[in-house]
Enzyme design. Structure first.
Site, PDB file in Angstrom:
ATOM      1  N   CYS A  21       0.838  -1.209   0.000  1.00  0.00           N
ATOM      2  CA  CYS A  21       0.000   0.000   0.000  1.00  0.00           C
ATOM      3  C   CYS A  21       0.867   1.251   0.000  1.00  0.00           C
ATOM      4  CB  CYS A  21      -0.926  -0.012   1.212  1.00  0.00           C
ATOM      5  SG  CYS A  21      -0.085   0.253   2.799  1.00  0.00           S
ATOM      6  N   CYS A  24       2.860   1.935   3.301  1.00  0.00           N
ATOM      7  CA  CYS A  24       4.012   1.034   3.491  1.00  0.00           C
ATOM      8  C   CYS A  24       5.146   1.406   2.546  1.00  0.00           C
ATOM      9  CB  CYS A  24       3.585  -0.420   3.280  1.00  0.00           C
ATOM     10  SG  CYS A  24       2.785  -1.159   4.741  1.00  0.00           S
ATOM     11  N   CYS A 109      -2.988  -4.816   1.427  1.00  0.00           N
ATOM     12  CA  CYS A 109      -1.523  -4.686   1.411  1.00  0.00           C
ATOM     13  C   CYS A 109      -0.882  -5.986   1.878  1.00  0.00           C
ATOM     14  CB  CYS A 109      -1.097  -3.530   2.312  1.00  0.00           C
ATOM     15  SG  CYS A 109       0.691  -3.335   2.483  1.00  0.00           S
ATOM     16  N   CYS A 112       1.293  -4.761   5.511  1.00  0.00           N
ATOM     17  CA  CYS A 112       0.588  -4.365   6.741  1.00  0.00           C
ATOM     18  C   CYS A 112      -0.763  -5.049   6.898  1.00  0.00           C
ATOM     19  CB  CYS A 112       0.423  -2.852   6.806  1.00  0.00           C
ATOM     20  SG  CYS A 112      -0.775  -2.176   5.630  1.00  0.00           S
ATOM     21  N   ASP A 344      -4.873  -7.262  66.038  1.00  0.00           N
ATOM     22  CA  ASP A 344      -5.693  -8.465  66.158  1.00  0.00           C
ATOM     23  C   ASP A 344      -7.165  -8.089  66.207  1.00  0.00           C
ATOM     24  OD1 ASP A 344      -3.466 -10.063  66.181  1.00  0.00           O
ATOM     25  OD2 ASP A 344      -3.318 -10.137  68.375  1.00  0.00           O
TER      26      ASP A 344
END
Length: 548
Positions: A21, A24, A109, A112, A344
């Protein structure tokens, strides 16, 4: 301005022709300017085809194998139009509220897997923001985190080797660090969109986190060959559903030889048929912390729930009487209670100066301790986190009105780091107690006066029998800093003690069958026992005192 130059054209043509793409392609060309990534996918596709087209109006897509193809400009424009009509509308909300992807004409793509295509477009971000707003969390900023499928690292590695090989033919080099990381590019695109949609900044230090987890079932086996080559990188771990984590895959990719990788995985990567899916969108808020001091007035109330062999012994506890109110107001999922020591079930925590003798009231003078036992409560995943000081004061009043067994004071919001002040040097601190003592022999006032003169008495305490089931067997040295007595009758007297924190007072009185030496019984040569015990003060000057 389009960020690619003539120097990038060969790499851009190669990647585009093999199914990558535009975003990228920018990453592999080292484009680190944010603005180009933020353009819509339609714009990017159009600008890229313009950049790659020849003088004849044709787009040349060079593919190493098979021979180069030519795609007509008109065909590409048709593809862009299809994207406009179908592709950008792929993210939708299903009936159960989950975000899903519909089938479209988008070419996914091969690097990716659609992350930098539709999943960073405005429509997807709006869907995520709808989830955020419906979650009911209160926030003024946020941190956005994403989890990508581990096979993306494999595909990126393959694309890098492809580009590196081609650039090598031109005596150029491309290092792994020259590529813009997928998460970086995704952040550049999505952070401004989140800020615009939600009206708050994205801040890496925010306690409110929005996380999105992606998956890609179609290519899930992309990583599997790495396990055969680098088995040491893929060891089963607790809380991990698969050995193929992103860290394990990256570790294997750093070890594998290039020639071995190229034998096992296609380069360039195959183009997938589907985009990633969104496994989950989660919102979570980091813990907030509330601190204060409490007084306990009941001799039938444990500090924490008293459960033995799965059976509850008493209906409530200090922890619950305080925390139940906080859980409701902060809308938290759960809590963790901690305090400076514990008493306690039959011991009161008073911290009231009138209970002390005149000479021991020094413990409440300026610069010293405050009444009550310091505590802190961690509220896990709270949905409400912003309170005014008046609202916190009203919450304190509500807690105090709800029960006559406890009271709290100095209630306030604190940081995680500040809680360390409550614990640090805990055993070096001092505590003040008031005890009602019984003796088997009749005593006179003169028989107990010598105790007033004893200072910094060192004692050895073997782990008491009553706590041996939850504390390791050991001998602990402790110091009784001072004692003061008040005669009651021939078998009773009241003893005021200032001791090192961590001292077992009951055992110091009766000796615990000789496990604590010396003790009140041995000092007086009597059999002594403790009838009542009150904690008068805890010498920890935290949290800060507030005006009532």
């Amino acid at each position: 301005m389009f960020p690619l130059t003539e120097e990038n054209k060969h790499v851009a043509q190669l990647l585009f022709s093999t199914g990558s793409c535009p975003r990228c392609i920018f990453r592999f060309c080292g484009v680190d300017l944010h603005a180009p990534y933020k353009l819509s996918y339609k714009e990017l596709l159009y600008e890229l085809q313009k950049f790659l087209e020849t003088e004849k109006g044709e787009l040349i897509l060079e593919v190493p194998n098979p021979p180069p193809k030519k795609i007509r400009l008109q065909e590409l424009e048709d593809r862009i139009n299809n994207l406009s009509q179908n592709g950008e509308g792929r993210v939708s909300s299903t009936e159960d509220g989950n975000i899903a992807s519909k089938t479209s004409n988008l070419n996914v793509c091969n690097v990716c897997l659609g992350i930098l295509q539709e999943f960073c477009e405005k429509e997807f971000i709006k869907k995520v923001c709808q989830k955020v707003e419906a979650s009911g969390f209160e926030f003024t900023n946020l941190v956005f985190s994403v989890s990508f499928p581990p096979q993306l690292s494999v595909r990126e590695h393959a694309a890098w080797l492809l580009v590196k090989q081609e650039m090598g033919k031109q005596n150029l080099s491309l290092g792994r660090n020259d590529i813009v990381q997928l998460k970086e590019a995704y952040k550049w695109i999505t952070h401004p969109l989140f800020s615009e949609e939600l009206g708050v900044p994205v801040d890496g230090k925010s306690l409110f986190e929005v996380s999105v987890v992606f998956a890609h079932p179609e290519t899930v086996e992309d990583c599997h060959f790495l396990r055969a080559i680098c088995p040491d990188c893929f060891k089963p771990a607790k809380n991990k559903q698969s050995v193929f984590t992103r860290m394990a895959v990256v570790k294997a990719l750093n070890k594998i030889k290039e020639e071995d990788f190229l034998k096992q995985f296609p380069c360039p990567p195959n183009s997938p048929k589907t985009v990633c899916t969104v496994l989950e969108i989660e919102c979570a808020h980091g813990a907030v912390f509330v601190a204060g001091r409490y007084n306990k007035y009941s001799r039938n109330l444990p500090q924490t729930p008293w459960i033995i062999d799965g059976e509850r012994k008493l209906e409530s506890s200090v922890e619950e009487l305080i925390s139940d109110h906080l859980l409701t107001v902060f809308k938290a999922e759960s809590f963790n209670f901690s305090s400076s020591g514990r008493e306690d079930v039959d011991v009161r925590t008073l911290g009231n100066a009138r209970m002390l003798t005149p000479s021991t009231r020094f413990c409440f003078t300026a610069g010293c301790v405050l009444p009550g036992r310091p505590f802190a409560i961690e509220l896990v995943n709270p949905h409400r986190v912003h309170f005014t000081s008046q609202e916190i004061k009203e919450l304190q009043q509500k807690i105090n009105k709800s029960s006559n067994k406890i009271q709290v004071r100095d209630l306030q919001l604190v940081t995680r780091e500040a809680i360390g002040h409550m614990k640090e040097g805990e055993e070096e601190k001092t505590k003040t107690y008031s005890a009602l003592i019984w003796t088997d022999k009749a005593i006179q006032k003169k028989d107990i006066e010598f105790l007033n003169d004893i200072k910094d008495l060192k004692i050895d305490q073997k782990t008491p029998l009553r706590v041996l089931h939850r504390r390791p067997l050991a001998v602990r040295a402790r110091i009784i800093h001072s004692m003061e007595t008040r005669y009651v009758d021939e078998h009773h007297f009241r003893l005021y003690l200032k001791t090192q924190a961590g001292t077992y007072i009951k055992e110091f009185v009766h000796g615990d069958f000789g496990r604590t030496k010396p003790n009140i019984g041995s000092l007086m040569d009597v059999t002594a026992d403790i009838l009542e015990l009150d904690v008068e003060s805890v010498d920890v000057d935290w949290p800060p005192a507030l005006d009532d």
